[in-house]
Design an enzyme around this catalytic site. Structure first.
Site, PDB file in Angstrom:
ATOM      1  N   LYS A 113       0.840  -1.189   0.000  1.00 46.00           N
ATOM      2  CA  LYS A 113       0.000   0.000   0.000  1.00 46.00           C
ATOM      3  C   LYS A 113       0.882   1.248   0.000  1.00 46.00           C
ATOM      4  CE  LYS A 113      -4.172  -1.677   0.019  1.00 46.00           C
ATOM      5  NZ  LYS A 113      -5.186  -1.354  -0.996  1.00 46.00           N
ATOM      6  N   LYS A 220     -12.619  -8.615  -8.415  1.00 42.73           N
ATOM      7  CA  LYS A 220     -13.025  -9.111  -7.112  1.00 42.73           C
ATOM      8  C   LYS A 220     -14.423  -9.690  -7.229  1.00 42.73           C
ATOM      9  CE  LYS A 220     -10.046  -5.812  -4.794  1.00 42.73           C
ATOM     10  NZ  LYS A 220      -9.862  -4.717  -3.835  1.00 42.73           N
TER      11      LYS A 220
END
Length: 332
Positions: A113, A220
């Site tokens: 991240k 996803k």
């Protein structure tokens, strides 16, 4: 665009018959949260999950409920025993990276991240550098900015991060147009652009591929309406696809693993190791990375663990009311 599911819409009573709301504490802050709430329920094919993030409105959450129904009311046969997964490194300080990576034994890919509010590019560089040091020169490293950079900011940051040989930069900017512009600007850096939110939060999940705005798509299962719908997106995209989780319990991870077994591109580890980020789970046999892979299987929910991590009464009622509203959206 409408996202089909292979299962008919069950009655609301069927969804509520064996539904449980849990609140799983996280090991470190991720995506701005320290506790992940989810609703798990049982369908005729097994346990399934409804866990759109709390800030999503009912219309956006409708795709997640389609996925819940698709997994719980449709028979999906696994096409592999296991799939490779990446380690997930939150926006931690560089000296905490090794401890995070230790929770992902055998993983040779890491998603890191970046662009966390309150941090600067130097923090991202230090974090990625430490991931490279710990994992070695042969590891694949991805970064994920979650739409938080402008085009100029992304160009500057990726110029500094490019020496670490990134596999790709995930959703560096917000819009499809910005991704396309950035992709053109950094063509000489050797950093491919991957789209996540521009796929799962878009009215047309294929728009980014048609615009030539990405080299890789991140898909996803829940946000795209389930395994059946996501497979269609992957088939029509014409780009390599990486299957990732939406920070789900092992029930939701199982849904993603079934999708990854049939849809993930060769050479790209899936982002399905995120159960390692929780301090607990809803099953006594969680889907966790082992030798860099996770199993493709359904899980059984443990009554004891559901009781241990049961959400507070007011949060439980909030989720059940949300389920009722979103079911009404699909009915309409």
């Amino acid at each position: 665009m409408p996202l089909p599911t292979s299962a008919a819409l069950p009655d609301l009573a069927d969804l509520l018959a064996d539904a449980h709301v849990v609140a799983l504490p996280m090991r470190v802050r991720f995506r701005g949260i320290t506790v992940r709430e989810a609703l798990v329920l049982r369908g005729p094919e097994g346990w399934t999950e409804f866990s759109p993030f709390v800030e999503y409105d009912d219309a956006e959450a409708a795709a997640w409920l389609r996925a819940t129904i698709d997994f719980g009311w449709t028979s999906h046969e696994p096409t592999a025993d296991s799939v490779p997964v990446n380690a997930t490194v939150p926006a931690v300080r560089a000296h905490d990276v090794a401890d995070v990576l230790a929770r992902y034994p055998g993983c040779t890919t890491a998603k890191v991240k970046v662009a966390e509010p309150g941090t600067v590019v130097a923090d991202d560089v230090a974090r990625v550098a430490e991931v490279r040091r710990v994992m070695g020169e042969d590891a694949a490293i991805r970064v994920d900015a979650n739409m938080l950079w402008s085009v100029d900011e992304a160009e500057r940051a990726l110029t500094e991060l490019a020496p670490f040989r990134l596999q790709y930069a995930e959703q560096p900017c917000r819009t499809v147009a910005e991704l396309a512009e950035l992709r053109s600007r950094i063509a000489g850096l050797g950093v491919p652009v991957a789209a996540d939110e521009s796929v799962r939060k878009a009215a047309d999940p294929l728009a980014v591929a048609r615009a030539g705005a990405a080299d890789v798509l991140v898909v996803k299962a829940q946000p795209l309406g389930g395994i059946t719908a996501a497979r269609r997106v992957v088939g029509e995209a014409g780009l390599p696809c990486v299957v990732s989780s939406a920070l789900e319990t092992s029930v939701g991870i199982a849904m993603g693993a079934f999708l990854a077994a049939s849809a993930a591109a060769d050479g790209y580890a899936s982002g399905l190791g995120t159960a390692a980020m929780f301090q607990g789970d809803v099953t006594s046999d969680p889907i966790l990375p082992s030798d860099g892979r996770v199993g493709v299987r359904r899980v059984d929910v443990s009554p004891d663990l559901v009781g241990r991590f049961r959400a507070a009464p007011e949060r439980e009622e909030w989720w059940l009311a949300r389920l009722r509203r979103v079911h009404a959206v699909l009915t309409a």
